[in-house]
Motif scaffolding. Structure first.
Motif, short mmCIF file in Angstrom:
data_model
loop_
_atom_site.label_atom_id
_atom_site.label_comp_id
_atom_site.label_asym_id
_atom_site.label_seq_id
_atom_site.Cartn_x
_atom_site.Cartn_y
_atom_site.Cartn_z
N ALA A 56 75.63 77.81 39.14
CA ALA A 56 76.12 76.66 38.76
C ALA A 56 77.79 76.61 39.44
O ALA A 56 78.01 75.28 39.97
CB ALA A 56 76.33 76.30 37.26
N ALA A 57 78.58 77.68 39.45
CA ALA A 57 79.80 77.59 39.97
C ALA A 57 79.68 77.24 41.37
O ALA A 57 80.46 76.70 42.06
CB ALA A 57 80.55 78.84 39.70
N LEU A 58 78.64 78.11 42.13
CA LEU A 58 78.74 77.91 43.72
C LEU A 58 78.11 76.56 44.18
O LEU A 58 78.54 76.11 45.07
CB LEU A 58 77.55 79.10 44.02
CG LEU A 58 78.01 80.54 44.01
CD1 LEU A 58 76.72 81.44 44.35
CD2 LEU A 58 78.90 80.71 44.89
N VAL A 115 62.90 77.95 45.34
CA VAL A 115 62.53 79.02 44.83
C VAL A 115 63.11 80.23 45.39
O VAL A 115 63.20 80.37 46.60
CB VAL A 115 61.03 78.89 44.52
CG1 VAL A 115 60.36 77.72 44.06
CG2 VAL A 115 60.12 79.03 46.01
N SER A 116 63.01 81.32 44.52
CA SER A 116 63.62 82.47 44.96
C SER A 116 62.52 83.37 45.51
O SER A 116 63.00 84.60 45.92
CB SER A 116 64.52 83.07 43.86
OG SER A 116 63.81 83.28 42.74
N THR A 124 64.06 80.32 49.23
CA THR A 124 65.45 80.49 49.40
C THR A 124 65.71 82.25 49.84
O THR A 124 64.68 83.04 49.21
CB THR A 124 66.18 80.20 48.43
OG1 THR A 124 66.33 81.27 47.18
CG2 THR A 124 66.10 79.03 47.95
N PRO A 125 66.48 82.66 50.18
CA PRO A 125 66.89 83.94 50.50
C PRO A 125 67.48 84.56 49.07
O PRO A 125 67.58 83.68 48.15
CB PRO A 125 68.24 84.10 51.32
CG PRO A 125 68.16 82.97 52.10
CD PRO A 125 67.64 81.83 51.42
N PRO A 126 67.40 85.66 48.75
CA PRO A 126 67.73 86.38 47.28
C PRO A 126 68.91 85.80 46.68
O PRO A 126 69.70 85.89 47.57
CB PRO A 126 67.29 87.77 47.45
CG PRO A 126 67.52 88.11 48.88
CD PRO A 126 66.99 86.97 49.63
N GLU A 173 72.78 78.54 49.67
CA GLU A 173 72.61 78.81 51.11
C GLU A 173 71.87 77.70 51.52
O GLU A 173 71.88 76.82 52.52
CB GLU A 173 72.49 79.83 51.83
CG GLU A 173 72.06 79.89 53.29
CD GLU A 173 71.91 81.37 53.79
OE1 GLU A 173 70.92 81.30 54.91
OE2 GLU A 173 72.08 82.35 53.13
N SER A 174 70.44 77.67 51.04
CA SER A 174 69.22 76.68 51.35
C SER A 174 69.47 75.29 50.75
O SER A 174 69.45 74.22 51.44
CB SER A 174 67.96 77.26 50.79
OG SER A 174 67.60 78.55 51.03
N LEU A 175 70.30 75.22 49.75
CA LEU A 175 70.64 73.84 49.20
C LEU A 175 71.59 73.26 50.33
O LEU A 175 71.50 72.02 50.64
CB LEU A 175 71.29 73.78 48.00
CG LEU A 175 70.46 74.17 46.81
CD1 LEU A 175 71.26 74.48 45.47
CD2 LEU A 175 69.64 72.90 46.39
N CYS A 176 72.38 74.03 50.99
CA CYS A 176 73.45 73.50 51.73
C CYS A 176 72.60 72.96 53.07
O CYS A 176 73.32 72.10 53.75
CB CYS A 176 74.69 74.20 52.09
SG CYS A 176 75.74 74.42 50.66
#
Length: 261
Positions: A23-25, A221-222, A241-243, A250-253
């Protein structure tokens, strides 16, 4: 600090104790994390098996912690019995569990953990879990109730004497009205999922209309196992996404939001 998620409302479905960093990221990139745990983590109904195994920990050559929750519930019981046995090695599925162990005084360099893919299959590839190291030896697996049996079954096939203790329970949330309201008001841009069980819990709580609206959103998904569950559930767009939390963000961005509006 970036703002690549400015104005995006992202559903964070990790268990409550593991949701804060993700959430913070997301917030750090300008997004709005909406936390809704799809799995509630609770103490076991009977703590006696965990207390019993904590008292004889020195019998085990290897203790596998399946998740940070396993660390959170098991280590206090173990610490109450005395120091960690010097000859007993700790193993973890992934970096989150390693971090949890380190916070309790473990040396990260002495924890068996996969280097890249973080699942039971990758852990089973580690030298410490091969037949030559575990045959005739006692191995303890600390996990939640239920879950996959691959680790238990494979280690037994390799000749290990395996004990498996459920040190916490996973229960589904009881009310999805918050998510239904968000979907009907088109107030969600994406969903993050960290387990197939969470995905099943989510869909089981929603009516047909809400499920259809949910499947129109991109889901991040992870793990490929969760991807397969999402495909089977009819999801339209799935991003593996990457782990770790950083990989999800990173994937969201990188996601091409404007192309999907």
């Amino acid at each position: 600090m970036g703002r690549l998620l400015q104005g995006r409302r992202i559903l964070v479905t990790r268990p409550r104790a593991q949701a804060a960093r993700l959430a913070a990221l997301i917030a750090g990139e300008g997004g709005e994390p909406l936390c809704f745990p799809l799995i509630e983590i609770e103490p076991p109904l009977d703590a006696a098996p965990l207390r019993g195994v904590a008292a004889r920990l020195a019998q085990y050559v290897l203790v596998v912690f399946i998740s940070p929750n396993a660390v959170a519930f098991a280590i206090p019981e173990i610490a109450a019995q005395g120091p960690w046995p010097e000859a007993t090695q700790a193993a973890a599925i992934g970096p989150g569990t390693v971090s949890a162990l380190v916070s309790h005084g473990f040396d990260s360099d002495r924890i068996v953990v996969p280097a890249q893919r973080f699942d039971s299959e990758a852990l089973l590839d580690q030298p410490a879990l091969q037949s030559a190291r575990v045959v005739g030896k006692k191995v303890l697996i600390l996990r939640g109730d239920g879950g996959r049996e691959l680790l238990v079954d494979t280690l037994r096939q390799r000749g290990a004497d395996v004990d498996c203790i459920a040190c916490y329970r996973r229960t589904p949330p009881s009310d999805a009205s918050e998510i239904v309201s968000l979907l009907r008001n088109k107030a969600l841009d994406a969903v993050t999922l960290s387990s197939s069980e969470g995905l099943r819990n989510l869909l089981a709580m929603l009516d047909t209309e809400a499920c259809a609206q949910l499947r129109c959103l991109p889901v991040f998904v992870s793990h490929q196992r969760i991807e397969q569950a999402a495909i089977a559930a009819g999801w339209r767009e799935i991003v593996v996404t990457p782990p770790g939390d950083a990989g999800i963000v990173e994937s969201l961005c990188r996601y091409k939001w404007l192309q999907h509006e």
